[in-house]
Design a protein around this motif. Structure first.
Motif, PDB file in Angstrom:
ATOM      1  N   LEU A 188     -57.069 -70.113-125.351  1.00 29.68           N
ATOM      2  CA  LEU A 188     -57.059 -68.668-125.589  1.00 29.68           C
ATOM      3  C   LEU A 188     -57.166 -67.914-124.272  1.00 29.68           C
ATOM      4  O   LEU A 188     -56.496 -66.902-124.061  1.00 29.68           O
ATOM      5  CB  LEU A 188     -58.203 -68.284-126.526  1.00 29.68           C
ATOM      6  CG  LEU A 188     -58.273 -66.812-126.930  1.00 29.68           C
ATOM      7  CD1 LEU A 188     -57.008 -66.381-127.665  1.00 29.68           C
ATOM      8  CD2 LEU A 188     -59.507 -66.539-127.795  1.00 29.68           C
ATOM      9  N   PHE A 189     -58.032 -68.418-123.384  1.00 27.35           N
ATOM     10  CA  PHE A 189     -58.153 -67.855-122.046  1.00 27.35           C
ATOM     11  C   PHE A 189     -58.010 -68.971-121.027  1.00 27.35           C
ATOM     12  O   PHE A 189     -58.446 -70.098-121.253  1.00 27.35           O
ATOM     13  CB  PHE A 189     -59.502 -67.144-121.873  1.00 27.35           C
ATOM     14  CG  PHE A 189     -59.655 -65.915-122.728  1.00 27.35           C
ATOM     15  CD1 PHE A 189     -59.115 -64.709-122.331  1.00 27.35           C
ATOM     16  CD2 PHE A 189     -60.327 -65.972-123.936  1.00 27.35           C
ATOM     17  CE1 PHE A 189     -59.240 -63.576-123.124  1.00 27.35           C
ATOM     18  CE2 PHE A 189     -60.465 -64.858-124.735  1.00 27.35           C
ATOM     19  CZ  PHE A 189     -59.918 -63.645-124.327  1.00 27.35           C
ATOM     20  N   ARG A 237     -58.301 -69.902-116.712  1.00 31.75           N
ATOM     21  CA  ARG A 237     -58.706 -69.485-115.372  1.00 31.75           C
ATOM     22  C   ARG A 237     -57.565 -69.741-114.397  1.00 31.75           C
ATOM     23  O   ARG A 237     -57.080 -70.866-114.268  1.00 31.75           O
ATOM     24  CB  ARG A 237     -59.958 -70.230-114.922  1.00 31.75           C
ATOM     25  CG  ARG A 237     -60.481 -69.766-113.541  1.00 31.75           C
ATOM     26  CD  ARG A 237     -61.693 -70.546-113.102  1.00 31.75           C
ATOM     27  NE  ARG A 237     -62.813 -70.324-113.986  1.00 31.75           N
ATOM     28  CZ  ARG A 237     -63.655 -69.286-113.900  1.00 31.75           C
ATOM     29  NH1 ARG A 237     -63.469 -68.380-112.953  1.00 31.75           N
ATOM     30  NH2 ARG A 237     -64.652 -69.166-114.751  1.00 31.75           N
ATOM     31  N   GLU A 262     -59.365 -65.628-111.674  1.00 30.07           N
ATOM     32  CA  GLU A 262     -59.617 -64.676-112.749  1.00 30.07           C
ATOM     33  C   GLU A 262     -59.295 -65.325-114.101  1.00 30.07           C
ATOM     34  O   GLU A 262     -58.465 -66.228-114.185  1.00 30.07           O
ATOM     35  CB  GLU A 262     -58.759 -63.420-112.566  1.00 30.07           C
ATOM     36  CG  GLU A 262     -59.130 -62.576-111.353  1.00 30.07           C
ATOM     37  CD  GLU A 262     -60.478 -61.902-111.517  1.00 30.07           C
ATOM     38  OE1 GLU A 262     -60.819 -61.530-112.663  1.00 30.07           O
ATOM     39  OE2 GLU A 262     -61.193 -61.766-110.514  1.00 30.07           O
ATOM     40  N   ILE A 263     -59.966 -64.830-115.143  1.00 30.84           N
ATOM     41  CA  ILE A 263     -59.700 -65.309-116.490  1.00 30.84           C
ATOM     42  C   ILE A 263     -58.526 -64.511-117.066  1.00 30.84           C
ATOM     43  O   ILE A 263     -58.557 -63.280-117.085  1.00 30.84           O
ATOM     44  CB  ILE A 263     -60.939 -65.154-117.388  1.00 30.84           C
ATOM     45  CG1 ILE A 263     -62.123 -65.914-116.785  1.00 30.84           C
ATOM     46  CG2 ILE A 263     -60.635 -65.659-118.793  1.00 30.84           C
ATOM     47  CD1 ILE A 263     -61.906 -67.400-116.641  1.00 30.84           C
ATOM     48  N   VAL A 264     -57.497 -65.223-117.519  1.00 32.72           N
ATOM     49  CA  VAL A 264     -56.269 -64.582-117.987  1.00 32.72           C
ATOM     50  C   VAL A 264     -56.061 -64.933-119.459  1.00 32.72           C
ATOM     51  O   VAL A 264     -56.288 -66.076-119.878  1.00 32.72           O
ATOM     52  CB  VAL A 264     -55.045 -65.041-117.165  1.00 32.72           C
ATOM     53  CG1 VAL A 264     -53.790 -64.299-117.596  1.00 32.72           C
ATOM     54  CG2 VAL A 264     -55.297 -64.845-115.673  1.00 32.72           C
ATOM     55  N   TYR A 265     -55.659 -63.953-120.231  1.00 33.94           N
ATOM     56  CA  TYR A 265     -55.349 -64.170-121.646  1.00 33.94           C
ATOM     57  C   TYR A 265     -54.179 -65.141-121.747  1.00 33.94           C
ATOM     58  O   TYR A 265     -53.119 -64.931-121.160  1.00 33.94           O
ATOM     59  CB  TYR A 265     -55.023 -62.834-122.297  1.00 33.94           C
ATOM     60  CG  TYR A 265     -54.771 -62.873-123.786  1.00 33.94           C
ATOM     61  CD1 TYR A 265     -55.521 -63.674-124.627  1.00 33.94           C
ATOM     62  CD2 TYR A 265     -53.775 -62.069-124.353  1.00 33.94           C
ATOM     63  CE1 TYR A 265     -55.289 -63.712-125.988  1.00 33.94           C
ATOM     64  CE2 TYR A 265     -53.549 -62.084-125.720  1.00 33.94           C
ATOM     65  CZ  TYR A 265     -54.308 -62.907-126.534  1.00 33.94           C
ATOM     66  OH  TYR A 265     -54.085 -62.941-127.877  1.00 33.94           O
ATOM     67  N   GLY A 266     -54.372 -66.237-122.483  1.00 37.41           N
ATOM     68  CA  GLY A 266     -53.381 -67.305-122.545  1.00 37.41           C
ATOM     69  C   GLY A 266     -52.027 -66.838-123.026  1.00 37.41           C
ATOM     70  O   GLY A 266     -50.992 -67.265-122.503  1.00 37.41           O
ATOM     71  N   CYS A 276     -49.373 -66.065-113.201  1.00 39.12           N
ATOM     72  CA  CYS A 276     -50.509 -65.156-113.350  1.00 39.12           C
ATOM     73  C   CYS A 276     -50.052 -63.705-113.199  1.00 39.12           C
ATOM     74  O   CYS A 276     -49.460 -63.345-112.170  1.00 39.12           O
ATOM     75  CB  CYS A 276     -51.585 -65.480-112.317  1.00 39.12           C
ATOM     76  SG  CYS A 276     -53.017 -64.365-112.398  1.00 39.12           S
TER      77      CYS A 276
END
Length: 311
Positions: free
Chosen positions: A26-27, A29, A35-39, A49
């Motif tokens: 779902l998320f 890195r 940064e955490i990115v929405y999958g 990214c």
């Protein structure tokens, strides 16, 4: 035992109750900016990214579907598997690593070979899968890519190899290293036939793959920020006991120093490949070459279609 212990303490039970589970993927890195990115956003952006433009690894099948016309292709990979020739053992038996790699990827080994078209030009396309033991090159990968070269020679069409690899597979020792010479010899035959070979280097492309077929293309392309080299930068730094220049072994650094022909963003790769294929490959010339070769066989003894090296 007290009554509360025997029946369970309601308060303790509530505290130990598992929290909500986040679905896997779902998320994500980002390896570039952390940064955490929405999958879903990442997948819609071709695994690039949206914040720092770092190109994350793309699975082999996803890569093929992204590159070929209408996502349509015919797989021509041979049904072959490694038989663990050295009976290699370390923390995990090599046979177990092979089994887990197959379960994880659905592949027999770390490459897929297909026949397809890219912007209407027929090609043989070999794409490496990093999720299978780090995309390492063993005997099976060497055989599959050699057969891809042979298929391009037989059909007289261009060859494209997309590399993503940690290098030669140590669990197969010298047998793995032999694949470097084997594939290079096959590519020499492709070159003698006047057929284009385009090499695409993605993150990472290292070790024996870099030292052989990945750098032998008529055109060597790379994705932005890809780590490309033989030994890793930390090993080199420890060896020379000195500082390395900024961006060392990244694709942009190699482009500035003449090791690559072009760095291409993933969203532009299909179009760039199509343009180079149209420039480098002329089907009419290939057909004329076939007729010329056929006429030559009337005058001389037939030559082998492809030089075979020891396997």
């Amino acid at each position: 035992m007290s009554t509360s212990e025997g029946r369970g303490n309601p308060g303790a039970s509530a505290d130990s109750r598992p929290g909500p589970q986040v679905p896997q993927g779902l998320f994500v890195r980002c390896e570039g900016c952390s940064e955490i990115v929405y999958g879903r956003a990442l997948r819609e952006n071709l695994e690039v990214c949206p914040r720092c433009d770092f190109h994350l690894r793309l699975g082999a099948r996803e890569r093929i579907e992204m590159l070929v016309d209408e996502g349509v292709y015919r797989e021509i990979s041979a049904d072959i598997r490694s038989n663990d020739p050295l009976r290699f053992r370390d923390r995990v038996d090599y046979s177990d690593r092979l089994r887990k790699g197959a379960e994880k990827t659905g592949l027999d080994d770390a490459v897929i070979v297909v026949r397809a078209e890219i912007e209407r030009t027929p090609v043989v396309l070999a794409v490496m899968e990093y999720a299978f033991i780090g995309g390492s090159m063993g005997v099976v990968v060497g055989e599959q890519i050699t057969r891809a070269v042979e298929a391009a020679c037989e059909a007289r069409i261009p060859l494209i190899v997309v590399s993503c690899s940690g290098g030669a597979r140590m669990q197969e020792g010298a047998l793995s290293l032999m694949q470097m010479a084997k594939i290079s010899a096959a590519l020499a035959v492709l070159d003698d036939a006047g057929l284009p070979y385009i090499s695409v280097l993605t993150h990472p492309t290292t070790g024996g793959v870099t030292a052989s077929y990945a750098m032998l293309g008529d055109m060597n392309l790379a994705e932005p920020g890809a780590l490309i080299g033989f030994a890793g930068p930390r090993v080199i730094q420890q060896t020379i006991r000195g500082e390395l220049p900024p961006g060392f072994q990244r694709s942009e650094f190699l482009l500035r120093h003449g090791m690559l022909d072009r760095v291409v963003h993933r969203r532009d790769l299909r179009g760039v490949l199509g343009g180079f294929l149209r420039f480098m490959y002329e089907p009419a010339e290939a057909a004329a070459s076939v007729e010329k070769d056929a006429a030559a066989t009337v005058q001389t003894a037939p030559e082998p279609a492809l030089v075979r090296t020891a396997r």
